[in-house]
Design a protein around this motif. Structure first.
Motif, short mmCIF file in Angstrom:
data_model
loop_
_atom_site.label_atom_id
_atom_site.label_comp_id
_atom_site.label_asym_id
_atom_site.label_seq_id
_atom_site.Cartn_x
_atom_site.Cartn_y
_atom_site.Cartn_z
N ASN A 270 3.53 4.39 -10.66
CA ASN A 270 3.22 3.10 -11.29
C ASN A 270 2.40 2.25 -10.31
OD1 ASN A 270 3.19 0.99 -13.14
ND2 ASN A 270 5.40 0.97 -13.44
N ASP A 271 1.86 1.14 -10.82
CA ASP A 271 1.06 0.23 -9.99
C ASP A 271 1.88 -1.03 -9.72
OD1 ASP A 271 -0.84 -1.24 -8.68
OD2 ASP A 271 -2.38 -1.06 -10.23
N PHE A 272 2.05 -1.36 -8.45
CA PHE A 272 2.88 -2.51 -8.06
C PHE A 272 2.04 -3.69 -7.58
CE2 PHE A 272 5.45 1.23 -8.08
CZ PHE A 272 6.62 0.80 -8.67
N SER A 273 0.74 -3.62 -7.82
CA SER A 273 -0.14 -4.74 -7.47
C SER A 273 0.11 -5.90 -8.43
CB SER A 273 -1.60 -4.31 -7.56
OG SER A 273 -1.80 -3.12 -6.82
N GLY A 274 -0.11 -7.13 -7.94
CA GLY A 274 -0.07 -8.29 -8.82
C GLY A 274 1.31 -8.72 -9.28
N LYS B 116 -5.28 3.99 -10.32
CA LYS B 116 -5.06 3.61 -8.92
C LYS B 116 -5.90 4.51 -8.02
CE LYS B 116 -0.58 4.04 -8.30
NZ LYS B 116 0.70 3.96 -7.56
N PRO B 117 -6.33 4.00 -6.86
CA PRO B 117 -7.17 4.82 -5.97
C PRO B 117 -6.53 6.16 -5.62
CG PRO B 117 -7.13 2.54 -5.22
CD PRO B 117 -6.15 2.63 -6.35
N ASP B 118 -5.25 6.15 -5.26
CA ASP B 118 -4.60 7.41 -4.91
C ASP B 118 -3.09 7.22 -4.87
OD1 ASP B 118 -4.50 10.11 -4.32
OD2 ASP B 118 -4.55 9.79 -2.15
N PHE B 119 -2.37 8.26 -5.19
CA PHE B 119 -0.92 8.29 -4.98
C PHE B 119 -0.49 9.74 -4.92
CE2 PHE B 119 -1.52 7.96 -9.61
CZ PHE B 119 -0.75 9.02 -10.09
N ILE B 120 0.67 10.00 -4.34
CA ILE B 120 1.14 11.37 -4.17
C ILE B 120 1.39 11.99 -5.54
CG2 ILE B 120 2.98 12.83 -3.23
CD1 ILE B 120 3.36 10.62 -1.05
N GLY B 121 0.73 13.11 -5.81
CA GLY B 121 0.85 13.79 -7.09
C GLY B 121 -0.28 13.48 -8.06
N LYS B 122 -1.18 12.55 -7.69
CA LYS B 122 -2.23 12.14 -8.63
C LYS B 122 -3.12 13.31 -9.05
CE LYS B 122 -6.17 9.05 -9.29
NZ LYS B 122 -7.06 8.02 -8.73
N ALA B 123 -3.57 14.10 -8.08
CA ALA B 123 -4.48 15.21 -8.41
C ALA B 123 -3.83 16.18 -9.39
CB ALA B 123 -4.90 15.93 -7.13
N ALA B 124 -2.55 16.48 -9.16
CA ALA B 124 -1.84 17.41 -10.06
C ALA B 124 -1.67 16.80 -11.44
CB ALA B 124 -0.49 17.77 -9.46
N LEU B 125 -1.35 15.52 -11.51
CA LEU B 125 -1.13 14.87 -12.80
C LEU B 125 -2.43 14.70 -13.58
CD1 LEU B 125 1.60 12.26 -11.79
CD2 LEU B 125 1.91 14.33 -13.17
N ALA C 287 0.83 -1.21 0.00
CA ALA C 287 0.00 0.00 0.00
C ALA C 287 0.87 1.25 0.00
CB ALA C 287 -0.93 -0.01 1.21
N ASN C 288 1.97 1.22 0.71
CA ASN C 288 2.87 2.37 0.76
C ASN C 288 3.61 2.58 -0.55
OD1 ASN C 288 3.29 3.84 3.61
ND2 ASN C 288 2.64 1.73 3.97
N VAL C 289 4.08 1.48 -1.14
CA VAL C 289 4.74 1.60 -2.44
C VAL C 289 3.78 2.20 -3.47
CG1 VAL C 289 5.73 0.27 -4.37
CG2 VAL C 289 6.42 -0.24 -2.04
N LEU D 169 5.30 7.39 5.11
CA LEU D 169 4.86 6.04 5.42
C LEU D 169 3.64 6.06 6.33
CD1 LEU D 169 8.23 4.16 6.11
CD2 LEU D 169 6.84 4.11 4.02
N THR D 170 2.74 5.10 6.10
CA THR D 170 1.55 4.97 6.95
C THR D 170 1.33 3.50 7.29
OG1 THR D 170 0.09 4.75 5.03
CG2 THR D 170 0.41 6.98 5.90
N GLY D 171 0.62 3.24 8.37
CA GLY D 171 0.25 1.86 8.74
C GLY D 171 1.46 1.05 9.18
#
Length: 358
Positions: free
Chosen positions: A72-76, A261-270, A64-66, A128-130
């Motif tokens: 990029n998306d690191f799921s899967g 992706k649900p959210d990441f830092i910079g998403k709103a600006a991008l 979740a933190n990555v 970092l969270t959680g």
């Protein structure tokens, strides 16, 4: 005071020309940039990249933190898989570009640029969270890069732990009996491997690779060839084609931005960053001269951009550059001029990469 990698004495003994770089003393060349560049394109070269930084994220919330830190998306991902990604500020500017390896569901190994290591580590730790902690492994890891069309043949003489796919790694391999992470990655535009080992093992690993590679034309290479090779392959370099003032879309790295992706830092600006007004392009210098970083780019009397990196490419035998220009000038075939020390030199926008291995 600059630091020395575990291979410093090897570089000095081999006649490497040592220069300060990103807080480290590293060889800029041995036999010469042109010879080293051509060796990587035709046979193989060995680089010391132990100055790069290595960070580990560990915990049940590591993924979740990555995903929140990177575009990029690191799921899967499978264990040993690697993915490249920009890491952005809230305004969409780039903190750094890096490679993330999945070690397990709760552990991710991140390779960052040497000059950005402290900044990256502080940024990640701050956000970092959680259940997730960051460990700086930079002092616990040495990194060697074996690059070129003969790289696999050479490595097979020392190990059977060869990752088959690009951007994948054998996480717990051995090379001539030494514990190594063997990754099929690189920064030259060629097939090749990056080997991560304990600093104490680095000199013996260096020696073993050079000995195994001698019949194949392997030679040690320095920072100079590393830069001309990555430029010939049109790979961006932080501080040139990427920076806090350049977003991933302008750098033509939009494929690594996953807005779904649900959210990441910079998403709103991008999300608001397109359409862009400028973008990275490749330039072939058709006049006489070599364009260098910060040379202005013109359409007659109007400045339309600036060179971010430029050189004469030894393998192509051609002066090329990457530049950030007004999007109206992005199409291949567009003729522009580059101001090289007060003299306008003609250039043409071309498709990148300039060099692509067959």
């Amino acid at each position: 005071m600059e630091q020395k990698t575990p291979l410093y004495e090897r570089h000095v003994a081999a006649g490497g020309k040592i220069v300060p770089f990103a807080g480290w003393l590293l060889p800029v060349q041995y036999s010469g940039v042109i010879a080293e560049h051509k060796a990587v394109r035709s046979a193989c070269g060995l680089f010391d990249v132990s100055h790069m930084g290595e960070l580990v994220l560990r915990g049940t919330d590591a993924l979740a933190n990555v995903n929140r830190l990177m575009t990029n998306d690191f799921s899967g991902m499978y264990e040993g898989q690697a993915r490249y990604s920009p890491m952005c500020y809230e305004d969409g500017g780039v903190v750094d570009d890096l490679i993330v390896y999945k070690v397990s569901d709760t552990v991710y190994f991140i390779v960052v640029n040497a000059a950005n290591k402290e900044k990256d580590a502080a940024w990640i730790r701050e956000h970092l969270t959680g259940d997730c902690a960051m460990e700086d492994w930079s002092d616990r890891v040495a990194q060697l890069a074996l690059q070129g069309p003969r790289a696999e043949e050479i490595l097979r003489k020392l190990t059977s732990d060869i990752p088959e796919k690009n951007y994948s790694a054998v996480l717990r391999g051995t090379v001539k009996g030494m514990a190594c992470m063997v990754s099929r990655t690189g920064y030259t535009g060629e097939d090749g491997f990056e080997l991560y080992c304990a600093p104490a093992d680095a000199p013996a690993l260096w020696d073993a690779l050079l000995e195994a590679g001698e019949p194949f034309g392997l030679i040690p290479c320095g920072l100079g060839a590393r830069d001309t090779l990555r430029l010939e392959a049109a790979m961006p370099l932080y501080g040139h084609e990427l920076s806090p003032a350049i977003n991933p879309y302008e750098a033509v790295l939009g494929i690594f931005v996953k807005l779904e992706k649900p959210d990441f830092i910079g998403k709103a600006a991008l999300e608001q960053a397109r359409p862009i007004s400028r973008r990275r392009v490749g330039l072939k210098i058709t006049g006489r001269g070599i364009a260098r970083e910060e040379c202005p780019v013109y359409d007659e009397e109007k400045q339309i951009g600036v060179v971010t990196s430029g050189t004469h490419c030894p393998w192509l035998g051609q002066a090329v550059a990457m530049a950030m220009v007004d999007v109206a000038y992005k199409e291949p075939g567009t003729v522009v001029q580059v101001d090289v020390r007060g003299r306008k030199v003609e250039a043409e926008v071309v498709k990148t990469p300039f060099y692509k291995r067959t």
